[in-house]
Design a protein around this motif. Structure first.
Motif, short mmCIF file in Angstrom:
data_model
loop_
_atom_site.label_atom_id
_atom_site.label_comp_id
_atom_site.label_asym_id
_atom_site.label_seq_id
_atom_site.Cartn_x
_atom_site.Cartn_y
_atom_site.Cartn_z
N ARG A 79 0.78 -1.23 0.00
CA ARG A 79 0.00 0.00 0.00
C ARG A 79 0.82 1.29 0.00
O ARG A 79 0.25 2.37 -0.07
N HIS A 80 2.15 1.22 0.07
CA HIS A 80 2.96 2.45 0.09
C HIS A 80 3.22 2.92 -1.33
O HIS A 80 3.90 2.25 -2.10
N GLY A 81 2.68 4.08 -1.66
CA GLY A 81 2.90 4.67 -2.97
C GLY A 81 3.31 6.12 -2.81
O GLY A 81 2.83 6.83 -1.93
N THR A 82 4.19 6.60 -3.69
CA THR A 82 4.60 8.00 -3.63
C THR A 82 3.48 8.89 -4.15
O THR A 82 3.06 9.83 -3.49
N PHE A 83 3.02 8.59 -5.37
CA PHE A 83 1.85 9.29 -5.90
C PHE A 83 0.62 8.44 -5.61
O PHE A 83 0.63 7.23 -5.78
N PHE A 84 -0.44 9.10 -5.12
CA PHE A 84 -1.70 8.39 -4.92
C PHE A 84 -2.84 9.39 -5.07
O PHE A 84 -2.62 10.61 -5.12
N GLN A 85 -4.05 8.87 -5.15
CA GLN A 85 -5.23 9.70 -5.31
C GLN A 85 -6.16 9.49 -4.13
O GLN A 85 -6.43 8.35 -3.75
N MET A 86 -6.61 10.59 -3.55
CA MET A 86 -7.44 10.53 -2.35
C MET A 86 -8.84 11.02 -2.67
O MET A 86 -9.04 12.19 -3.02
N ASN A 87 -9.80 10.12 -2.56
CA ASN A 87 -11.21 10.50 -2.69
C ASN A 87 -11.65 11.12 -1.37
O ASN A 87 -11.46 10.53 -0.31
N GLY A 88 -12.24 12.32 -1.44
CA GLY A 88 -12.64 12.98 -0.20
C GLY A 88 -14.03 13.57 -0.27
O GLY A 88 -14.48 13.99 -1.34
N ASN A 89 -14.72 13.57 0.87
CA ASN A 89 -15.95 14.37 1.00
C ASN A 89 -15.83 15.22 2.25
O ASN A 89 -15.28 14.79 3.27
N PHE A 90 -16.30 16.46 2.15
CA PHE A 90 -16.05 17.47 3.17
C PHE A 90 -17.33 18.22 3.51
O PHE A 90 -18.15 18.50 2.64
N SER A 91 -17.46 18.52 4.79
CA SER A 91 -18.56 19.35 5.26
C SER A 91 -17.99 20.48 6.07
O SER A 91 -17.17 20.27 6.97
N PHE A 92 -18.41 21.71 5.76
CA PHE A 92 -17.92 22.90 6.44
C PHE A 92 -19.05 23.48 7.29
O PHE A 92 -19.76 24.39 6.88
#
Length: 884
Positions: A79-92
């Motif tokens: 699971r260790h990668g230098t480049f990766f993509q993070m799916n995110g959902n945010f509430s402010f």
């Protein structure tokens, strides 16, 4: 399920639930404490912390990220990668724990044919913070059994920035890969069997200072509770694609396969080879993505990280047996795998590949030169009958030559030596500690930005300076020594926050405006104008007279002459960029710029020096565009529409949904730019290129004067030429030939003089020979020659005298005041050295008496010092040393 499908399902799911879809930000982070965007929440930090009001109540993104702190683990774990993509959902300040938990469970467990990810509920585990009973209740309410909810401590399940500010508990979701991958017991076992795929951060508290990592105090609740969640796209991809790790998913595996083919190895046949192939696959993709966001290889900062990634991939290919260039095969494989998600890697591939290929060739030469240094070190170690290569030698190769320690270990082993790895690791740890201390000091300064939060909450600062050089506004805030104050008096330096300003804040390569801020009874000199947080402009001022207070009326006044020069320089940068691309082609892409009144510099991607003819052509095209008085127009357009028109986005710059397009001559020069510009190209006046140089293996830099400064420089050159024509009594057009003739004559004269001087020195040798005397079994000449032109003259005399005295033991010690300093040269022949008389040792004796330093080889050495009066004693010391 392909990676692109996982990405699309995420965005569709949260868009359907009222989230604004926000495109990925650049890998180059806005945060001054970060080299890269290291997590999906980084672009949203100003909204999550309340520093900047959020433009939407809830958002979702798939963010490109780079992390290099675990680079040594790449390829070794699944699971260790230098480049990766993070799916995110945010509430402010919108929804909180219950909704965030519900969204996550729904998306994960909804069947694939209904738009979800189709994970079986029985394979999902959940961790929560020790005392987060609220999260526990919500997880139980949606059906997660008690035996698959584990409570973990602050180290695993509590979030903060590491500084006073927002904090809160986390809840993580894991997938159980089954007993074939490890022991039972859930995520608490910290086993590779349980793969974390989603982290839900419940940002609800305000934390205070701490003396350790996790001993901070909770000061109270945040005014608004926020949600920050992140799901690892690559981790979900390798689970849904049924492969063993992230290096085997559809976006990464093609590079791995190409590396295996080039090396003639089979993936899965050998553990060490597999690790190397995974390193190549990860690092090539990471390098491609960094370069697509404008990062270029260099010796510092982001460029150094990129260089390290590229070189690690080349090194891994070398360990796989590939000694020739490999990136021309590997990089296109990564481009083809990533272009569906990121089309820019395909459209910019010419620029990217040119830089990457040049870096590989440079590193292969570095390996060759480093191998020479290492071979000498190995030979020296063996000659000393040692079996271990010194740690400092290995560190020198790593730090100075960019020589990977793994290759040092490999070559040393082939020579039958080990490497003092402990000593090497001590030096590496010291280097990293210094880097971490520097990063920590930078991070601490970020906490000071909180002083701007109340002012930013009042809205964005309006810049009115495109059309007006004066603007009346209101003083919203004053800051002195990092603290918000109500007033500032004469002699104080302060920051002034205005509701509106005509003064340009430094950005986009354009230096801040000079000018004043004036009001009833006060005058402020503007020292600097900056944007400390997004959307806020701060003016650093010196209070020249009176007293300024919050709430007072204030007029910002731009120095008209300064702004005129700044506009000329910024528009000149655009003109020169267009001319560069016209002459060199589209790969000559701007990678950085700086402009101020009368001057600009422009960095661009190119890997060789510009010939004088090319420089002249670029300068001529630029000035023809100025002469043609091309119209300069600006307009605001949606980002997608601007790019569709061909407007160039410059690397390192951040753009919003609506951008400002600057056209010079229509499409001849069309760039996204927020800076100030002339209204027609003729106002630039003139472009005068004054220098062109390298700023790295793949970047060049040109510098130019513009407008009146360009004219003044040319006028100075004209005056110089006029002076030369007068002094040499030669017409201007004949000056090059006349100067060339003079240089030739001068060199001939210098050769004659050197010959005369050499003859004069030779003529002094017989007199020196007549002073020779026997000291025991040694013939000695020890004479002071008074004043000579240089130490080299003294050396020539010493060697000539020694060589004329035969093969018996001979020592010659000659002194002089050479180049204004006392110097002694000692020369010995083979017979003297066999008798134990070495020039280096005798020179040190001399230097001690003269009050200085000395030394050299056994056959010839030099000593000297400031005490010229001691020369006779120094020569006598040589004779005494020989007699002993």
């Amino acid at each position: 399920m392909q990676t692109a499908d996982i990405r699309g399902r995420w965005l569709d799911f949260f868009a359907d639930r009222g989230h604004t879809v926000v495109p990925s930000a650049s890998l180059v982070s806005d945060d001054p404490t970060l080299l890269f965007t290291v997590a999906g929440m980084v672009p949203f930090v100003p909204y999550l912390t309340g520093l900047v009001p959020a433009p939407y109540p809830r958002a979702t993104s798939v963010q490109k990220c780079i992390r290099t702190n675990d680079i040594e683990e790449v390829g070794k774990t699944p699971r260790h990668g230098t480049f990766f993509q993070m799916n995110g959902n945010f509430s402010f300040g919108d929804y909180f724990k219950e909704e965030a938990i519900g969204f996550a469970w729904e998306l994960l467990t909804t069947p694939e044919n209904q738009g979800g990810y189709g994970f079986r509920e029985s394979e999902l585990w959940v961790t929560i913070y020790l005392d987060d009973d609220e999260a526990y209740r919500y997880w139980r309410a949606i059906g997660v059994p008690d035996n698959r909810i584990q409570r973990l401590g602050m180290e695993s399940n509590y979030w903060s920035t590491g500084q006073p500010g927002p904090a809160g508990p986390c809840s993580e979701i894991f997938v159980d890969r089954g007993p074939a991958y490890g022991a039972d017991g859930g995520p608490a076992t910290d086993d590779d069997r349980y793969v974390e795929i989603w982290n839900l951060v419940f940002m609800q508290y305000l934390r205070g200072e701490s003396t350790g990592k996790n001993d901070f105090q909770i000061l109270g609740d945040l005014p608004k509770k926020n949600i920050d969640t992140g799901m690892g796209l690559e981790r979900v991809a390798f689970l849904k694609q049924g492969v063993e790790n992230m290096y085997e998913i559809d976006q990464v595996r093609p590079v791995l396969d190409r590396a295996a083919a080039l090396a003639g190895r089979r993936y899965g046949a050998d553990h060490d080879d597999d690790v190397r192939m995974r390193i190549v696959a990860d690092h090539v993709r990471s390098s491609l993505m960094l370069m697509s966001d404008g990062v270029m290889p260099s010796n510092e900062g982001r460029g150094y990280i990129l260089r390290r990634l590229l070189r690690r991939s080349v090194r891994a290919m070398r360990l796989l047996g590939v000694d020739t260039v490999s990136l021309p095969e590997l990089l296109p494989a990564s481009r083809d795998a990533m272009s569906a998600a990121y089309p820019e890697v395909k459209s910019d591939f010419g620029r990217i590949s040119q830089a990457a290929f040049a870096e590989e060739e440079t590193f292969l030469r570095t390996l060759a030169s480093g191998s020479t240094v290492l071979d000498l070190a190995v030979a020296k170690t063996k000659k000393a009958n040692k079996t271990e290569l010194a740690g400092p030698t290995a560190f020198l190769l790593h730090d100075t030559y960019g020589f990977p320690i793994e290759i040092t270990l490999e070559i040393a082993e082939e020579a039958g030596l080990s490497v003092n790895r402990d000593a090497f690791d001590v030096l590496m740890t010291k280097q990293r500690s210094l880097a971490k201390a520097d990063a920590k000091s930078k991070k601490t300064t970020l906490a000071d930005l909180g002083v701007y939060s109340p002012f930013r909450a009042l809205g964005e600062t309006v810049f009115t300076g495109y059309d007006n050089l004066r603007n009346e506004s209101t003083v919203l805030g004053l800051i002195v020594d990092g603290e918000s104050v109500t007033g500032a008096v004469a002699g104080q330096t302060a920051e002034v926050i205005l509701a509106e300003t005509a003064l340009w804040a430094e950005s986009g390569g354009q230096e801040a405006d000079a000018g004043l801020i004036v009001g009833a009874g006060y005058e402020l000199k503007v020292l600097d104008v900056q944007k400390p947080v997004r959307g806020l402009i701060s003016h650093k001022v010196l209070v020249l007279s009176g007293e300024v207070g919050v709430g007072e009326r204030a007029t910002s006044v731009v120095d008209e002459s300064w702004r005129r020069g700044a506009r000329q320089a910024h528009s000149g940068t655009h003109v020169l960029h267009a001319a560069l691309r016209q002459v060199l082609g589209p790969n000559a892409h701007q990678s950085g710029s700086y402009n101020k009144a009368g001057f600009f510099r422009l960095d661009f991607s190119w890997n060789q020096a510009l010939s004088p003819a090319t420089r002249t052509e670029i300068e001529e095209i630029s000035n023809n565009a100025i002469r043609d008085n091309l119209p300069v127009t600006t307009r605001e357009l949606p980002l997608a529409e601007a790019k569709a028109l061909g407007a160039m986005a410059l690397f390192g710059e951040k753009y919003g949904d609506v951008v400002r397009v600057v056209d010079i001559g229509g499409p001849w020069s069309r760039e996204l730019c927020a800076g100030t510009h002339v209204s027609s190209s003729a106002e630039i006046g003139m472009i005068n290129l004054i220098s062109e140089a390298s700023v790295g293996s793949t970047n060049r830099r040109v510098e130019s004067l513009v407008g009146l400064e360009a004219f003044r420089d040319l006028a100075a050159e004209r005056a110089l030429v006029s002076q030369l024509t007068s002094s040499l009594k030669t017409p201007r057009e004949q000056l090059p030939e006349r100067i060339s003739d003079l240089v030739t004559s001068l060199r001939a004269a210098e050769k004659k003089i050197a010959a005369f001087e050499a003859r004069a020195l030779t003529d002094r040798v017989p007199a020196l020979l007549s002073t020779a005397r026997r000291v025991g079994a040694v013939t000695v000449v020890a004479e002071d020659l008074g004043v000579l032109g240089s130490p080299d003259d003294l050396r020539v005399l010493a060697l000539a005298t020694r060589d004329r005295l035969g093969t018996d033991a001979v020592v010659v010690a000659l002194s002089a005041i050479a180049a204004g300093k006392p110097v002694v040269i000692v020369a010995t022949n083979t017979g003297a050295r066999a008798a134990g008389h070495k020039a280096g040792s005798l020179a040190k004796t001399v230097a001690g008496i003269l009050g200085g330093g000395g030394g050299g080889k056994d056959d010839v050495a030099q000593g000297g010092g400031p005490n010229g009066d001691a020369i006779p004693a120094a020569l006598q010391a040589v004779v005494a040393a020989i007699s002993r």
